[in-house]
Write an enzyme that holds these catalytic residues in place. Structure first.
Site, PDB file in Angstrom:
ATOM      1  N   PHE A 112       0.854  -1.194   0.000  1.00  0.00           N
ATOM      2  CA  PHE A 112       0.000   0.000   0.000  1.00  0.00           C
ATOM      3  C   PHE A 112       0.885   1.237   0.000  1.00  0.00           C
ATOM      4  O   PHE A 112       1.750   1.389   0.857  1.00  0.00           O
ATOM      5  CB  PHE A 112      -0.940   0.038   1.214  1.00  0.00           C
ATOM      6  CG  PHE A 112      -1.877   1.210   1.147  1.00  0.00           C
ATOM      7  CD1 PHE A 112      -3.038   1.151   0.383  1.00  0.00           C
ATOM      8  CD2 PHE A 112      -1.580   2.405   1.805  1.00  0.00           C
ATOM      9  CE1 PHE A 112      -3.881   2.254   0.277  1.00  0.00           C
ATOM     10  CE2 PHE A 112      -2.425   3.507   1.700  1.00  0.00           C
ATOM     11  CZ  PHE A 112      -3.576   3.425   0.938  1.00  0.00           C
ATOM     12  N   ASP A 171       9.210   2.719   1.904  1.00  0.00           N
ATOM     13  CA  ASP A 171       8.018   3.464   2.283  1.00  0.00           C
ATOM     14  C   ASP A 171       7.833   3.252   3.786  1.00  0.00           C
ATOM     15  O   ASP A 171       7.318   2.229   4.223  1.00  0.00           O
ATOM     16  CB  ASP A 171       6.804   2.956   1.498  1.00  0.00           C
ATOM     17  CG  ASP A 171       5.507   3.666   1.899  1.00  0.00           C
ATOM     18  OD1 ASP A 171       5.484   4.323   2.970  1.00  0.00           O
ATOM     19  OD2 ASP A 171       4.524   3.551   1.162  1.00  0.00           O
ATOM     20  N   LYS A 194       2.387  10.006   8.093  1.00  0.00           N
ATOM     21  CA  LYS A 194       1.647   9.586   9.276  1.00  0.00           C
ATOM     22  C   LYS A 194       2.109  10.216  10.599  1.00  0.00           C
ATOM     23  O   LYS A 194       1.663  11.297  10.940  1.00  0.00           O
ATOM     24  CB  LYS A 194       1.604   8.054   9.353  1.00  0.00           C
ATOM     25  CG  LYS A 194       0.680   7.473   8.265  1.00  0.00           C
ATOM     26  CD  LYS A 194       0.174   6.077   8.556  1.00  0.00           C
ATOM     27  CE  LYS A 194      -1.022   5.733   7.693  1.00  0.00           C
ATOM     28  NZ  LYS A 194      -0.729   5.061   6.447  1.00  0.00           N
TER      29      LYS A 194
HETATM   30  C1  LIG Z   1      -0.962   5.332   4.996  1.00  0.00           C
HETATM   31  C2  LIG Z   1       0.090   4.916   4.048  1.00  0.00           C
HETATM   32  C3  LIG Z   1       0.341   5.628   2.861  1.00  0.00           C
HETATM   33  C4  LIG Z   1      -0.527   6.769   2.405  1.00  0.00           C
HETATM   34  O1  LIG Z   1      -0.463   7.877   3.253  1.00  0.00           O
HETATM   35  P1  LIG Z   1      -1.508   9.083   3.055  1.00  0.00           P
HETATM   36  O2  LIG Z   1      -1.018  10.112   4.032  1.00  0.00           O
HETATM   37  O3  LIG Z   1      -2.858   8.545   3.370  1.00  0.00           O
HETATM   38  O4  LIG Z   1      -1.400   9.523   1.647  1.00  0.00           O
HETATM   39  C5  LIG Z   1       1.412   5.257   2.088  1.00  0.00           C
HETATM   40  N1  LIG Z   1       2.188   4.219   2.435  1.00  0.00           N
HETATM   41  C6  LIG Z   1       1.984   3.496   3.554  1.00  0.00           C
HETATM   42  C7  LIG Z   1       2.896   2.379   3.894  1.00  0.00           C
HETATM   43  C8  LIG Z   1       0.924   3.810   4.386  1.00  0.00           C
HETATM   44  O5  LIG Z   1       0.691   3.087   5.485  1.00  0.00           O
END
Ligand SMILES: *Cc1c(COP(=O)(O)O)cnc(C)c1O
Length: 390
Positions: free
Chosen positions: A132, A217, A246
């Site tokens: 994700f 990420d 986050k």
């Molecule tokens: C939540 C998340 C995203 C997306 O972040 P947003 O601030 O909602 O755009 C991207 N990568 C990972 C691993 C995430 O958990």
């Protein structure tokens, strides 16, 4: 307004993009939140791994209030002390030395992809199945799950997908035009999947043998979630680029792209920008939040209370056949069940615990890092009781 009134207005005026819980929250403190009816809940969601320093932390609140009175926003065509000192702090606590600031995780991944493409002069990005990376067109493309892509094509060209934890598959997918491999050090939305110990190290080696960059990420794993400031430190592997968001600013919206050495020198004026990126207010919130993480030993708490929490979840697994697996690292924990967990989440909530269900059948526990053992005990005893019905 009561919960019902709020839900009715939402239905009428807000695009229905979220499968929301019937819960309207009003305030929080530490690892506890209160709904508009005054009922309290132990928060095992933390805004999905955002409120790592807890709700309404006085130092974060003070930093935001103080900065708001001075300067909330200015353009990035000017300098601010808040932005450069946050960049300096990130260089101290991360394995990188340069930062670009944006506003969300998806935006951080977009920036990371642009950086990798420009630096290498190549276009292809390899990502993982079940990953994700966000909800923009390019980050749903990067996300290796078709359910997020359906209805939104055409997707961004240049992406290919391989199985998570399969180094050989990644090696085979690399071509002469591969710019980077983008990977979550622990898959979050995908169901809290912790890779084998040497996976990230081996993946990095394969990338570097082929002149391919590796991007972590760390939007979800960053800022203490896995027991170190960054999962790259937990797994002792330094990527070329890290995307963050986050928890970075204690709940204030912010994202960042970090990079080292020549990679961090790639962008030139005009290459990339964000109007709100690195605003003095966001930077003040981030500095306060990172300092709280350090001063209150939240990394140690994440490791120790994470191990305590995980052991209690494992004990529940041993007594319940419906629990398929307990996994995770630090305070990023998952309990896989042999049924869809929506109803269980409702029962937990009715008993004063909020927890989230991801990948359909995985209860995800990502509480504030300052959650106490007593609160963990309450969560696990409620869970044990609620599981009796299955
Ligand atoms: C939540 C998340 C995203 C997306 O972040 P947003 O601030 O909602 O755009 C991207 N990568 C990972 C691993 C995430 O958990």
């Amino acid at each position: 307004m009561n919960t019902k009134e709020i839900m009715d207005l939402d239905k009428k005026y807000v695009m229905q993009t979220y499968g929301r819980q019937p819960l309207a929250l009003e305030k929080g403190s530490g690892a506890v939140v209160w709904d508009v009816e005054g009922k309290s809940y132990i928060d095992c969601v933390a805004g999905i791994a955002v409120n790592n320093v807890g709700h309404a932390h006085p130092k974060v609140v003070e930093a935001i209030c103080k900065q708001a009175k001075n300067l909330i926003h200015t353009s990035n065509i000017y300098y601010t002390e808040e932005q450069v000192t946050l960049a300096e702090l990130l260089a101290e606590v991360s394995p990188h030395d340069k930062a670009f600031f944006c506003n969300s995780g998806a935006e951080a991944n977009e920036g990371a992809i642009k950086l990798a493409r420009k630096h290498t002069g190549k276009g292809e990005i390899i990502t993982m199945k079940n990953s994700f990376h966000g909800r923009t067109i390019t980050t749903i493309t990067a996300t290796g799950q078709t359910k997020y892509q359906k209805n939104f094509g055409p997707l961004t060209p240049g992406f290919s997908y391989v199985d998570y934890c399969d180094v050989e598959a990644a090696a085979d997918a690399i071509t002469d035009n591969t710019a980077a491999v983008l990977v979550e050090p622990v898959q979050g939305e995908g169901g809290v999947i912790v890779p084998p110990k040497d996976y990230l190290k081996e993946l990095k080696a394969v990338c570097h043998e082929n002149d391919v960059l590796i991007i972590f990420d760390e939007v979800q794993t960053g800022f203490g979630r896995t027991g170190s400031m960054f999962a790259s430190q937990t797994f002792d592997v330094t990527p070329d680029i890290t995307s963050l968001a986050k928890a970075i600013a204690g709940g204030f919206p912010m994202g960042a792209v970090l990079a080292s050495g020549e990679v961090g020198e790639t962008f030139e004026p005009g290459d990339h920008a964000a109007t709100f990126g690195g605003s003095p207010l966001a930077c003040a919130a981030a500095k306060a939040s990172i300092n709280v993480t350090l001063e209150e030993n939240l990394l140690e708490k994440s490791r120790e209370n994470g191990a305590y929490f995980k052991a209690k979840l494992e004990a529940i697994k041993d007594k319940n056949d419906v629990v398929v697996d307990v996994r995770g690292i630090g305070l990023m924990l998952g309990m896989e069940l042999n049924f869809q967990c929506g109803e269980l989440v409702d029962k937990m909530r009715e008993n004063g615990i909020i927890v989230n269900c991801t990948a359909g059948n995985v209860l995800r526990f990502v509480p504030p890092l300052l959650i106490s053992r007593e609160q963990i005990d309450t969560v696990t005893s409620v869970l044990e009781e609620v599981l009796q019905d299955y």
